[in-house]
Design a protein around this motif. Structure first.
Motif, PDB file in Angstrom:
ATOM      1  N   MET A  44      10.986  -5.832 -12.136  1.00  0.00           N
ATOM      2  CA  MET A  44      10.907  -4.950 -10.967  1.00  0.00           C
ATOM      3  C   MET A  44      11.057  -3.513 -11.502  1.00  0.00           C
ATOM      4  SD  MET A  44      14.641  -5.263  -9.194  1.00  0.00           S
ATOM      5  CE  MET A  44      16.141  -4.779 -10.034  1.00  0.00           C
ATOM      6  N   GLU A  45      11.016  -2.525 -10.625  1.00  0.00           N
ATOM      7  CA  GLU A  45      11.108  -1.095 -10.941  1.00  0.00           C
ATOM      8  C   GLU A  45       9.814  -0.614 -11.617  1.00  0.00           C
ATOM      9  OE1 GLU A  45      13.138   1.396 -10.106  1.00  0.00           O
ATOM     10  OE2 GLU A  45      14.343   0.052  -8.912  1.00  0.00           O
ATOM     11  N   SER A  46       9.081   0.219 -10.883  1.00  0.00           N
ATOM     12  CA  SER A  46       7.752   0.637 -11.351  1.00  0.00           C
ATOM     13  C   SER A  46       7.790   1.331 -12.713  1.00  0.00           C
ATOM     14  CB  SER A  46       7.091   1.537 -10.312  1.00  0.00           C
ATOM     15  OG  SER A  46       7.912   2.653 -10.027  1.00  0.00           O
ATOM     16  N   GLY A  47       8.845   2.119 -12.978  1.00  0.00           N
ATOM     17  CA  GLY A  47       8.907   2.806 -14.273  1.00  0.00           C
ATOM     18  C   GLY A  47       9.024   1.814 -15.414  1.00  0.00           C
ATOM     19  N   ASN A  98      14.761  -6.361  -3.765  1.00  0.00           N
ATOM     20  CA  ASN A  98      13.861  -6.496  -2.600  1.00  0.00           C
ATOM     21  C   ASN A  98      12.927  -5.305  -2.390  1.00  0.00           C
ATOM     22  OD1 ASN A  98      16.811  -5.915  -1.108  1.00  0.00           O
ATOM     23  ND2 ASN A  98      15.154  -4.763  -0.170  1.00  0.00           N
ATOM     24  N   ARG A  99      12.327  -4.863  -3.514  1.00  0.00           N
ATOM     25  CA  ARG A  99      11.359  -3.770  -3.388  1.00  0.00           C
ATOM     26  C   ARG A  99      10.127  -4.077  -4.230  1.00  0.00           C
ATOM     27  NH1 ARG A  99      14.219   1.744  -1.817  1.00  0.00           N
ATOM     28  NH2 ARG A  99      15.295   0.741  -0.091  1.00  0.00           N
ATOM     29  N   ILE A 100       8.986  -3.593  -3.715  1.00  0.00           N
ATOM     30  CA  ILE A 100       7.774  -3.660  -4.528  1.00  0.00           C
ATOM     31  C   ILE A 100       7.700  -2.366  -5.327  1.00  0.00           C
ATOM     32  CG2 ILE A 100       6.603  -5.172  -2.895  1.00  0.00           C
ATOM     33  CD1 ILE A 100       5.358  -1.643  -3.214  1.00  0.00           C
ATOM     34  N   PRO A 101       7.010  -2.335  -6.465  1.00  0.00           N
ATOM     35  CA  PRO A 101       6.238  -3.413  -7.061  1.00  0.00           C
ATOM     36  C   PRO A 101       7.096  -4.283  -7.969  1.00  0.00           C
ATOM     37  CG  PRO A 101       5.962  -1.430  -8.373  1.00  0.00           C
ATOM     38  CD  PRO A 101       6.860  -1.063  -7.216  1.00  0.00           C
ATOM     39  N   ALA A 102       6.542  -5.457  -8.297  1.00  0.00           N
ATOM     40  CA  ALA A 102       7.139  -6.321  -9.313  1.00  0.00           C
ATOM     41  C   ALA A 102       5.994  -7.050 -10.003  1.00  0.00           C
ATOM     42  CB  ALA A 102       8.106  -7.315  -8.673  1.00  0.00           C
ATOM     43  N   THR A 113       0.830  -1.222   0.000  1.00  0.00           N
ATOM     44  CA  THR A 113       0.000   0.000   0.000  1.00  0.00           C
ATOM     45  C   THR A 113       0.858   1.263   0.000  1.00  0.00           C
ATOM     46  OG1 THR A 113      -0.025  -0.140   2.409  1.00  0.00           O
ATOM     47  CG2 THR A 113      -1.890  -1.130   1.239  1.00  0.00           C
ATOM     48  N   THR A 114       1.676   1.423  -1.013  1.00  0.00           N
ATOM     49  CA  THR A 114       2.595   2.557  -1.095  1.00  0.00           C
ATOM     50  C   THR A 114       2.458   3.222  -2.464  1.00  0.00           C
ATOM     51  OG1 THR A 114       4.415   1.358  -2.110  1.00  0.00           O
ATOM     52  CG2 THR A 114       4.251   1.215   0.289  1.00  0.00           C
ATOM     53  N   PRO A 115       2.992   4.437  -2.595  1.00  0.00           N
ATOM     54  CA  PRO A 115       2.887   5.108  -3.903  1.00  0.00           C
ATOM     55  C   PRO A 115       3.459   4.288  -5.057  1.00  0.00           C
ATOM     56  CG  PRO A 115       3.520   6.701  -2.232  1.00  0.00           C
ATOM     57  CD  PRO A 115       3.548   5.357  -1.563  1.00  0.00           C
ATOM     58  N   ASN A 116       4.614   3.664  -4.868  1.00  0.00           N
ATOM     59  CA  ASN A 116       5.187   2.909  -5.988  1.00  0.00           C
ATOM     60  C   ASN A 116       4.316   1.717  -6.360  1.00  0.00           C
ATOM     61  OD1 ASN A 116       7.517   4.461  -6.555  1.00  0.00           O
ATOM     62  ND2 ASN A 116       8.520   3.639  -4.729  1.00  0.00           N
ATOM     63  N   GLY A 117       3.746   1.076  -5.358  1.00  0.00           N
ATOM     64  CA  GLY A 117       2.847  -0.043  -5.636  1.00  0.00           C
ATOM     65  C   GLY A 117       1.573   0.423  -6.329  1.00  0.00           C
ATOM     66  N   GLN A 152       9.687  11.633 -12.332  1.00  0.00           N
ATOM     67  CA  GLN A 152       9.103  11.021 -11.132  1.00  0.00           C
ATOM     68  C   GLN A 152      10.057   9.993 -10.532  1.00  0.00           C
ATOM     69  OE1 GLN A 152       7.787   7.572 -10.563  1.00  0.00           O
ATOM     70  NE2 GLN A 152       7.861   8.438  -8.508  1.00  0.00           N
ATOM     71  N   MET A 153      10.611   9.126 -11.392  1.00  0.00           N
ATOM     72  CA  MET A 153      11.436   8.019 -10.885  1.00  0.00           C
ATOM     73  C   MET A 153      12.719   8.533 -10.222  1.00  0.00           C
ATOM     74  SD  MET A 153       9.892   5.157 -11.418  1.00  0.00           S
ATOM     75  CE  MET A 153      11.221   3.980 -11.182  1.00  0.00           C
ATOM     76  N   GLY A 154      13.337   9.549 -10.849  1.00  0.00           N
ATOM     77  CA  GLY A 154      14.632  10.016 -10.345  1.00  0.00           C
ATOM     78  C   GLY A 154      14.539  11.190  -9.385  1.00  0.00           C
ATOM     79  N   GLU A 177       8.586  -9.088   4.195  1.00  0.00           N
ATOM     80  CA  GLU A 177       8.286 -10.138   3.207  1.00  0.00           C
ATOM     81  C   GLU A 177       9.029  -9.909   1.888  1.00  0.00           C
ATOM     82  OE1 GLU A 177       3.849 -11.233   4.992  1.00  0.00           O
ATOM     83  OE2 GLU A 177       3.991 -10.394   2.973  1.00  0.00           O
ATOM     84  N   GLN A 178       9.528  -8.670   1.699  1.00  0.00           N
ATOM     85  CA  GLN A 178      10.275  -8.364   0.459  1.00  0.00           C
ATOM     86  C   GLN A 178      11.622  -9.070   0.399  1.00  0.00           C
ATOM     87  OE1 GLN A 178       9.777  -6.383   3.013  1.00  0.00           O
ATOM     88  NE2 GLN A 178      11.167  -4.636   3.129  1.00  0.00           N
ATOM     89  N   PHE A 179      12.026  -9.664   1.540  1.00  0.00           N
ATOM     90  CA  PHE A 179      13.315 -10.376   1.568  1.00  0.00           C
ATOM     91  C   PHE A 179      13.146 -11.894   1.402  1.00  0.00           C
ATOM     92  CE2 PHE A 179      14.049  -6.384   3.901  1.00  0.00           C
ATOM     93  CZ  PHE A 179      15.102  -5.875   3.153  1.00  0.00           C
TER      94      PHE A 179
HETATM   95  N1  LIG Z   1      12.587   2.637  -7.736  1.00  0.00           N
HETATM   96  C1  LIG Z   1      11.718   1.628  -7.182  1.00  0.00           C
HETATM   97  C2  LIG Z   1      11.450   1.934  -5.747  1.00  0.00           C
HETATM   98  C3  LIG Z   1      10.593   0.865  -5.101  1.00  0.00           C
HETATM   99  C4  LIG Z   1      10.481   1.079  -3.615  1.00  0.00           C
HETATM  100  O1  LIG Z   1      11.197   1.894  -3.014  1.00  0.00           O
HETATM  101  N2  LIG Z   1       9.565   0.349  -2.999  1.00  0.00           N
HETATM  102  C5  LIG Z   1       9.404   0.419  -1.558  1.00  0.00           C
HETATM  103  C6  LIG Z   1       7.950   0.656  -1.214  1.00  0.00           C
HETATM  104  S1  LIG Z   1       7.351   2.160  -1.954  1.00  0.00           S
HETATM  105  C7  LIG Z   1       9.828  -0.900  -0.946  1.00  0.00           C
HETATM  106  O2  LIG Z   1       9.549  -1.943  -1.485  1.00  0.00           O
HETATM  107  N3  LIG Z   1      10.531  -0.850   0.195  1.00  0.00           N
HETATM  108  C8  LIG Z   1      10.977  -2.041   0.852  1.00  0.00           C
HETATM  109  C9  LIG Z   1      12.345  -1.893   1.453  1.00  0.00           C
HETATM  110  O3  LIG Z   1      12.855  -0.746   1.487  1.00  0.00           O
HETATM  111  O4  LIG Z   1      12.919  -2.876   1.875  1.00  0.00           O
HETATM  112  C10 LIG Z   1      10.423   1.578  -8.004  1.00  0.00           C
HETATM  113  O5  LIG Z   1       9.992   2.634  -8.471  1.00  0.00           O
HETATM  114  O6  LIG Z   1       9.844   0.496  -8.172  1.00  0.00           O
END
Ligand SMILES: N[C@@H](CCC(=O)N[C@@H](CS)C(=O)NCC(=O)O)C(=O)O
Length: 212
Positions: A65-68, A50-54, A8-12, A98-100, A37-39
């Protein structure tokens, strides 16, 4: 069929909003980043950072991975919510803005101003100043326009969908949208879209879409 790994985050929300706008079937796999759970190794196989979204595209086997990158992939796969010709580059320009810029900097505002107020006056000042600069840049871009890219008044694209969820946290950022009227009007225009309201609630309801 698309598998979406998200929280439930902006990137997701960028990706769930795009999938809702596309109206294509997708399966949601919540990854609770508050519970680390991302790990989990199964998730790292899809998202090694280890980041959402994917996503996993079950039609092709493509993982991303990487929302962009995910947004570009889906816009191209379905040839929707993207500009063509020269305006395609304008759309990519604002997606990369937005991404950078907006994403990482507003993320720092959330960390210091919303979650850890009082821990570092320097950081709060630094990132708040940058946030207001970014809002000014967006406000200027939206002068006389409905959307950030596209001919004339613009067309609604993945660039808008990428920026919008970050602006939706304007309260956390202590940004008064009234000070940025073009951003406010653009924000409300997009917030009123039923697909945006649905995508905002993926993978679960947290709050209604914030309205200025
Ligand atoms: N540049 C990445 C950033 C993704 C990102 O930072 N996701 C955060 C949630 S908004 C996350 O998964 N954080 C988990 C962590 O930091 O371990 C994208 O745009 O997908």
């Amino acid at each position: 069929m698309i598998d979406l790994y998200t929280w439930t985050t902006p990137n997701g929300r960028k990706v769930s909003i795009l999938l809702e706008e596309l109206g294509v079937p997708y399966t949601v796999y919540p990854i609770d980043i508050g519970k680390n759970e991302q790990f989990a190794p199964e998730f790292l196989a899809i998202s090694p950072n280890n980041r959402i979204p994917a996503i996993v595209d079950r039609d092709t086997g493509q993982t991303l991975m990487e929302s962009g990158a995910i947004m570009l992939y889906l816009a191209e796969k379905f040839d929707r919510f993207q500009c063509h010709g020269a305006e395609r580059w304008r759309m990519i320009e604002w997606l990369m803005w937005q991404m950078g810029g907006a994403g990482p900097m507003l993320g720092q505002v959330h960390h210091f101003v919303h979650y850890n107020p009082g821990k570092s006056a320097y950081a709060e000042e630094r990132y708040s100043t940058e946030a207001h600069r970014l809002y000014r840049v967006l406000n200027t871009r939206l002068e006389g326009r409905d959307y950030v890219a596209g001919e004339g008044r613009g067309e609604y694209t993945i660039a808008d969908m990428a920026i919008w969820p970050w602006v939706s946290r304007f309260e956390w950022q202590k940004v008064a949208l009234a000070d940025f009227p073009n951003v406010r009007d653009w924000y409300v225009r997009i917030a009123q879209r039923p697909a945006v309201q649905r995508g905002y609630q993926v993978p679960k309801y947290v709050t209604d879409v914030p309205m200025p």
